[in-house]
Design an enzyme around this catalytic site. Sequence first.
Site, PDB file in Angstrom:
ATOM      1  N   ARG A  87     -42.251   9.407  22.235  1.00 35.83           N
ATOM      2  CA  ARG A  87     -43.110   9.679  23.409  1.00 35.83           C
ATOM      3  C   ARG A  87     -42.510  10.776  24.277  1.00 35.83           C
ATOM      4  O   ARG A  87     -43.225  11.630  24.788  1.00 35.83           O
ATOM      5  CB  ARG A  87     -43.296   8.386  24.230  1.00 35.83           C
ATOM      6  N   ARG A  99     -39.151  -2.132  32.522  1.00 32.61           N
ATOM      7  CA  ARG A  99     -40.561  -2.548  32.482  1.00 32.61           C
ATOM      8  C   ARG A  99     -40.771  -3.588  31.374  1.00 32.61           C
ATOM      9  O   ARG A  99     -41.428  -4.609  31.584  1.00 32.61           O
ATOM     10  CB  ARG A  99     -41.461  -1.324  32.242  1.00 32.61           C
ATOM     11  N   LYS A 151     -46.732   7.099  36.989  1.00 35.56           N
ATOM     12  CA  LYS A 151     -48.120   7.557  37.130  1.00 35.56           C
ATOM     13  C   LYS A 151     -49.078   6.388  37.334  1.00 35.56           C
ATOM     14  O   LYS A 151     -49.928   6.425  38.217  1.00 35.56           O
ATOM     15  CB  LYS A 151     -48.584   8.342  35.890  1.00 35.56           C
ATOM     16  N   ARG A 156     -52.991  15.623  28.200  1.00 41.09           N
ATOM     17  CA  ARG A 156     -51.616  15.597  27.698  1.00 41.09           C
ATOM     18  C   ARG A 156     -51.323  16.794  26.815  1.00 41.09           C
ATOM     19  O   ARG A 156     -50.194  16.940  26.347  1.00 41.09           O
ATOM     20  CB  ARG A 156     -51.421  14.327  26.866  1.00 41.09           C
ATOM     21  N   ARG A 211     -45.624  -3.763  25.725  1.00 39.26           N
ATOM     22  CA  ARG A 211     -46.360  -2.734  24.993  1.00 39.26           C
ATOM     23  C   ARG A 211     -45.683  -2.449  23.653  1.00 39.26           C
ATOM     24  O   ARG A 211     -44.465  -2.388  23.563  1.00 39.26           O
ATOM     25  CB  ARG A 211     -46.392  -1.447  25.818  1.00 39.26           C
TER      26      ARG A 211
END
Length: 197
Positions: A150, A127, A13, A88, A139
């Site tokens: 998540r 990532r 996204k 969300r 992160r």
Amino acid sequence: MNLILLGPPGAGKGTQAQVLADKHGLVQLSTGEMLRAAVKAGSEIGKKAEAVMKSGGLVSDEIVIGIIADRIEQPDCAKGFILDGFPRTLKQADALGALLDSKGKSLDAVIEIKVDDTILVSRIETRARETLAAGGTVRADDNAEALKTRLMAYYRETAPLIGYYYANRTLQSVDGLAPINEVSAQIESVLQGVAKA
Ligand code: AMP
């Protein structure tokens, strides 16, 4: 043009939102980025959000709806925006609808980036590895335990939005497993269809 990019963590996204923002001069509104900035700045919102973000859970609807309501009012959003990571939950989707109605705005498209569940974990691990190799900061929620939370939050709370936006005829889907530039091309053709309609 006002858009939502919908999809699980790791679907791409943020990457696609950036491409769209650059190409069309739209503003990218990422609630995740805004919340990370709030945590870094140590603001009241950041203090409230930090622990839940770290665990991979969802920050309260009240907080994120407030952030988006304030942000959408800013003059730069008049030319159009891409929501990346918001809404969300169904409550957030309803609040967004009411907010846009009250300002005489509407959504042009909700673009679902479809991916195979099994690829998400490896994408997020990649990532984190690439960020580390580039000397960046990984992160706090890019680890196996938070990722599980998540994904659970996504399937419990966010996936129902696919049905919600399908029902109100704004949903369009693209293949998030395709290479990045192909996904961008698919999104472009969705936007052209919307512009013609
Ligand atoms: P993201 O960068 O979109 O993956 O978001 C990172 C984290 O920020 C999420 O795991 C949540 O803890 C929080 N967050 C971001 N957007 C929202 C939202 N719309 N509703 C609730 N929590 C959010």
